[in-house]
Scaffold this motif. Structure first.
Motif, PDB file in Angstrom:
ATOM      1  N   SER A  10       0.846  -1.196   0.000  1.00 41.55           N
ATOM      2  CA  SER A  10       0.000   0.000   0.000  1.00 41.55           C
ATOM      3  C   SER A  10       0.879   1.243   0.000  1.00 41.55           C
ATOM      4  N   THR A  11       0.593   2.151  -0.915  1.00 43.70           N
ATOM      5  CA  THR A  11       1.293   3.426  -0.993  1.00 43.70           C
ATOM      6  C   THR A  11       0.285   4.495  -1.367  1.00 43.70           C
ATOM      7  N   PRO A  12       0.493   5.747  -1.144  1.00 41.21           N
ATOM      8  CA  PRO A  12       1.618   6.271  -0.369  1.00 41.21           C
ATOM      9  C   PRO A  12       1.474   5.889   1.095  1.00 41.21           C
ATOM     10  N   ILE A  13       2.583   5.842   1.775  1.00 37.20           N
ATOM     11  CA  ILE A  13       2.579   5.450   3.178  1.00 37.20           C
ATOM     12  C   ILE A  13       2.149   6.626   4.048  1.00 37.20           C
ATOM     13  N   VAL A  14       1.341   6.321   5.026  1.00 36.82           N
ATOM     14  CA  VAL A  14       0.915   7.312   6.015  1.00 36.82           C
ATOM     15  C   VAL A  14       1.474   6.833   7.344  1.00 36.82           C
ATOM     16  N   THR A  15       2.114   7.724   8.077  1.00 38.66           N
ATOM     17  CA  THR A  15       2.653   7.390   9.392  1.00 38.66           C
ATOM     18  C   THR A  15       2.043   8.321  10.425  1.00 38.66           C
ATOM     19  N   VAL A  16       2.258   7.997  11.677  1.00 41.96           N
ATOM     20  CA  VAL A  16       1.780   8.841  12.764  1.00 41.96           C
ATOM     21  C   VAL A  16       2.915   8.980  13.782  1.00 41.96           C
ATOM     22  N   GLN A  17       3.058  10.181  14.313  1.00 42.71           N
ATOM     23  CA  GLN A  17       4.088  10.432  15.326  1.00 42.71           C
ATOM     24  C   GLN A  17       3.677   9.794  16.646  1.00 42.71           C
ATOM     25  N   ILE A  18       4.652   9.335  17.400  1.00 40.09           N
ATOM     26  CA  ILE A  18       4.399   8.605  18.637  1.00 40.09           C
ATOM     27  C   ILE A  18       3.643   9.430  19.680  1.00 40.09           C
ATOM     28  N   ASP A  19       3.720  10.745  19.583  1.00 43.35           N
ATOM     29  CA  ASP A  19       3.017  11.586  20.564  1.00 43.35           C
ATOM     30  C   ASP A  19       1.639  12.056  20.084  1.00 43.35           C
ATOM     31  N   ALA A  20       1.151  11.486  18.987  1.00 41.92           N
ATOM     32  CA  ALA A  20      -0.171  11.860  18.459  1.00 41.92           C
ATOM     33  C   ALA A  20      -1.271  11.383  19.408  1.00 41.92           C
ATOM     34  N   SER A  21      -2.371  12.103  19.409  1.00 42.33           N
ATOM     35  CA  SER A  21      -3.510  11.694  20.229  1.00 42.33           C
ATOM     36  C   SER A  21      -4.261  10.568  19.525  1.00 42.33           C
ATOM     37  N   LEU A  22      -4.986   9.779  20.300  1.00 43.74           N
ATOM     38  CA  LEU A  22      -5.761   8.686  19.715  1.00 43.74           C
ATOM     39  C   LEU A  22      -6.853   9.211  18.795  1.00 43.74           C
ATOM     40  N   ILE A  23      -7.394  10.369  19.094  1.00 44.13           N
ATOM     41  CA  ILE A  23      -8.405  10.984  18.224  1.00 44.13           C
ATOM     42  C   ILE A  23      -7.783  11.306  16.874  1.00 44.13           C
ATOM     43  N   ASP A  24      -6.577  11.876  16.884  1.00 44.49           N
ATOM     44  CA  ASP A  24      -5.881  12.184  15.628  1.00 44.49           C
ATOM     45  C   ASP A  24      -5.581  10.915  14.839  1.00 44.49           C
ATOM     46  N   VAL A  25      -5.151   9.869  15.530  1.00 48.02           N
ATOM     47  CA  VAL A  25      -4.822   8.609  14.863  1.00 48.02           C
ATOM     48  C   VAL A  25      -6.069   8.032  14.199  1.00 48.02           C
ATOM     49  N   ARG A  26      -7.165   7.997  14.924  1.00 52.22           N
ATOM     50  CA  ARG A  26      -8.414   7.468  14.364  1.00 52.22           C
ATOM     51  C   ARG A  26      -8.857   8.288  13.153  1.00 52.22           C
ATOM     52  N   ASN A  27      -8.740   9.617  13.245  1.00 53.86           N
ATOM     53  CA  ASN A  27      -9.112  10.486  12.124  1.00 53.86           C
ATOM     54  C   ASN A  27      -8.234  10.223  10.902  1.00 53.86           C
ATOM     55  N   ILE A  28      -6.946  10.052  11.116  1.00 52.71           N
ATOM     56  CA  ILE A  28      -6.016   9.770  10.010  1.00 52.71           C
ATOM     57  C   ILE A  28      -6.411   8.461   9.325  1.00 52.71           C
ATOM     58  N   MET A  29      -6.730   7.452  10.129  1.00 53.12           N
ATOM     59  CA  MET A  29      -7.123   6.155   9.563  1.00 53.12           C
ATOM     60  C   MET A  29      -8.412   6.291   8.747  1.00 53.12           C
ATOM     61  N   GLU A  30      -9.393   6.981   9.302  1.00 48.52           N
ATOM     62  CA  GLU A  30     -10.673   7.139   8.605  1.00 48.52           C
ATOM     63  C   GLU A  30     -10.520   7.961   7.330  1.00 48.52           C
ATOM     64  N   GLU A  31      -9.772   9.066   7.389  1.00 46.30           N
ATOM     65  CA  GLU A  31      -9.581   9.930   6.225  1.00 46.30           C
ATOM     66  C   GLU A  31      -8.859   9.216   5.087  1.00 46.30           C
ATOM     67  N   ASN A  32      -7.978   8.275   5.433  1.00 44.17           N
ATOM     68  CA  ASN A  32      -7.179   7.579   4.422  1.00 44.17           C
ATOM     69  C   ASN A  32      -7.703   6.188   4.093  1.00 44.17           C
ATOM     70  N   GLY A  33      -8.773   5.766   4.771  1.00 48.78           N
ATOM     71  CA  GLY A  33      -9.346   4.455   4.509  1.00 48.78           C
ATOM     72  C   GLY A  33      -8.401   3.303   4.804  1.00 48.78           C
ATOM     73  N   ILE A  34      -7.632   3.431   5.897  1.00 56.73           N
ATOM     74  CA  ILE A  34      -6.662   2.402   6.258  1.00 56.73           C
ATOM     75  C   ILE A  34      -6.927   1.919   7.678  1.00 56.73           C
ATOM     76  N   ASN A  35      -6.408   0.744   8.008  1.00 53.79           N
ATOM     77  CA  ASN A  35      -6.628   0.217   9.357  1.00 53.79           C
ATOM     78  C   ASN A  35      -5.337  -0.050  10.126  1.00 53.79           C
ATOM     79  N   ALA A  36      -4.213   0.445   9.628  1.00 49.01           N
ATOM     80  CA  ALA A  36      -2.947   0.293  10.343  1.00 49.01           C
ATOM     81  C   ALA A  36      -1.990   1.408   9.933  1.00 49.01           C
ATOM     82  N   LEU A  37      -1.209   1.853  10.911  1.00 45.02           N
ATOM     83  CA  LEU A  37      -0.224   2.919  10.665  1.00 45.02           C
ATOM     84  C   LEU A  37       1.076   2.595  11.383  1.00 45.02           C
ATOM     85  N   PRO A  38       2.209   2.822  10.727  1.00 44.01           N
ATOM     86  CA  PRO A  38       3.472   2.766  11.458  1.00 44.01           C
ATOM     87  C   PRO A  38       3.547   3.974  12.400  1.00 44.01           C
ATOM     88  N   VAL A  39       3.998   3.724  13.612  1.00 45.47           N
ATOM     89  CA  VAL A  39       4.200   4.789  14.593  1.00 45.47           C
ATOM     90  C   VAL A  39       5.676   5.138  14.559  1.00 45.47           C
TER      91      VAL A  39
END
Length: 112
Positions: A10-39
């Motif tokens: 899967s590309t392009p890759i979307v990552t999340v910073q380790i200090d991100a909030s869970l709300i931000d992480v969930r939003n990133i997943m929903e906006e990109n239609g993905i169910n996993a992110l490298p931290v």
């Protein structure tokens, strides 16, 4: 050579910073239609993979104060090179009982 990781990752890759909030992480997943992110964490201009967060990890969130660090799968990220064979990647996933692996190219995350 046959099918390689770069042919199905899967590309392009979307990552999340380790200090991100869970709300931000969930939003990133929903906006990109993905169910996993490298931290990741940026240390001295170098990005380091700290773990993986999946949508199912949210089931272990105890309350609104739960942090990403508490529910992510830490440091057991399995990595392959983009030129690795699909067969080798599949064997790795089966051996380690994981659904997601990170594909790397020239020291950078290239896909999942």
């Amino acid at each position: 050579m046959g099918l390689q990781v770069k042919d199905f990752m899967s590309t392009p890759i979307v990552t999340v910073q380790i200090d991100a909030s869970l709300i931000d992480v969930r939003n990133i997943m929903e906006e990109n239609g993905i169910n996993a992110l490298p931290v990741v964490a940026d240390d001295n201009s170098e990005t380091t993979i700290k773990g993986i967060i999946t949508s199912s990890d949210f089931n272990s969130a105890l309350n609104d104060d739960t942090t990403l660090k508490e529910i992510m799968v830490p440091s057991t990220v399995h990595v392959v090179h983009v030129d690795s064979s699909a067969k080798a990647a599949a064997k790795m996933m089966l051996k380690h009982h994981v659904h997601h692996i990170v594909a790397m190219d020239e020291g950078k995350i290239a896909g999942m």
